[in-house]
Design an enzyme around this catalytic site. Structure first.
Site, mmCIF file in Angstrom:
data_model
loop_
_atom_site.group_PDB
_atom_site.id
_atom_site.type_symbol
_atom_site.label_atom_id
_atom_site.label_comp_id
_atom_site.label_asym_id
_atom_site.label_seq_id
_atom_site.Cartn_x
_atom_site.Cartn_y
_atom_site.Cartn_z
ATOM 1 N N HIS A 6 0.948 -1.099 -0.193
ATOM 2 C CA HIS A 6 -0.188 0.234 -0.319
ATOM 3 C C HIS A 6 1.570 1.078 -0.059
ATOM 4 C CE1 HIS A 6 1.181 0.224 4.379
ATOM 5 N NE2 HIS A 6 0.657 -1.390 4.727
HETATM 6 P P1 TYD Z 1 -1.325 -2.585 7.971
HETATM 7 O O1 TYD Z 1 -0.495 -1.255 8.184
HETATM 8 O O2 TYD Z 1 -2.676 -3.207 6.933
HETATM 9 O O3 TYD Z 1 -0.628 -3.827 7.772
HETATM 10 P P2 TYD Z 1 -0.390 -4.514 6.385
HETATM 11 O O4 TYD Z 1 -0.191 -3.733 5.045
HETATM 12 O O5 TYD Z 1 1.475 -5.038 5.905
HETATM 13 O O6 TYD Z 1 -1.194 -5.717 5.843
HETATM 14 O O7 TYD Z 1 -2.447 -3.766 9.289
HETATM 15 C C1 TYD Z 1 -2.942 -4.616 9.424
HETATM 16 C C2 TYD Z 1 -4.214 -4.405 10.286
HETATM 17 O O8 TYD Z 1 -3.592 -3.458 11.490
HETATM 18 C C3 TYD Z 1 -5.117 -2.653 10.046
HETATM 19 O O9 TYD Z 1 -6.448 -3.680 9.559
HETATM 20 C C4 TYD Z 1 -5.163 -2.644 11.641
HETATM 21 C C5 TYD Z 1 -4.619 -2.502 12.823
HETATM 22 N N1 TYD Z 1 -2.719 -1.037 12.653
HETATM 23 C C6 TYD Z 1 -3.617 -0.797 14.137
HETATM 24 O O10 TYD Z 1 -4.545 -1.337 14.386
HETATM 25 N N2 TYD Z 1 -2.674 -0.219 14.160
HETATM 26 C C7 TYD Z 1 -1.265 0.217 13.423
HETATM 27 O O11 TYD Z 1 -0.120 1.421 13.954
HETATM 28 C C8 TYD Z 1 -1.310 -0.305 12.353
HETATM 29 C C9 TYD Z 1 -0.113 -0.292 11.651
HETATM 30 C C10 TYD Z 1 -1.858 -1.184 11.997
#
Ligand code: TYD
Length: 147
Positions: free
Chosen positions: A62
């Protein structure tokens, strides 16, 4: 002062960049630290870490509209590929005394996690789902508008 000048350059840069961190070498074990505004060019609003990644999995496909990040391999190794809509560049992170500064507006993906790797991510904003661009086509279109 040399450090603040170099941070000014980084702050106005829209490119991902490896930043070296201080390393205090000691026979009892080495020590590295990060002072916000000195070693990384943003105020840290949030820290999170990625761990227990099963072999072959990837994270973070992303872009962010606003947030800047700094990623360190505290343990083990992984790759971060960074895409500005035109070019893709891959950074291998495998030491805890440097990290990758990622300005906003870049598509990034983390792959090739080694067993027991630990990725520390420092972010300039609190978590906000509205800051994410999760669709690559939408990301490319946003780059066209901004270029
Ligand atoms: P995400 O940043 O989408 O991880 P990736 O891109 O590696 O799949 O985060 C995964 C989930 O974790 C997202 O849906 C919400 C949660 N999250 C939080 O609640 N707080 C945070 O600081 C982060 C980074 C993620």
């Amino acid at each position: 002062m040399a450090i603040s000048n170099s941070l000014d350059v980084i702050m106005t840069s829209s490119k991902a960049k490896i930043l070296d961190l201080p390393k205090i070498v000691d026979p009892r074990g080495n020590l590295t630290f990060i002072d916000e505004g000195i070693h990384i060019p943003f105020k840290i609003e949030r820290s999170y870490w990625i761990y227990d990644v099963p072999g072959g999995q990837s994270r973070g496909g992303h872009a962010f509209k606003m947030q800047h990040e700094f990623i360190v391999a505290l343990s083990g190794s992984f790759d971060v590929s960074v895409d500005d809509g035109k070019e893709r560049q891959t950074f291998s992170l495998n030491r805890s005394y440097y990290g990758l500064y990622l300005p906003s507006g870049l598509w990034r993906e983390m792959t090739n996690f080694s067993t027991n790797s630990l990725a520390l991510v420092l972010s300039s904003t609190q978590y906000s789902e509205t800051d994410y661009i999760r669709n690559y086509k939408e990301f490319q279109e946003s780059r066209l508008v901004n270029d």
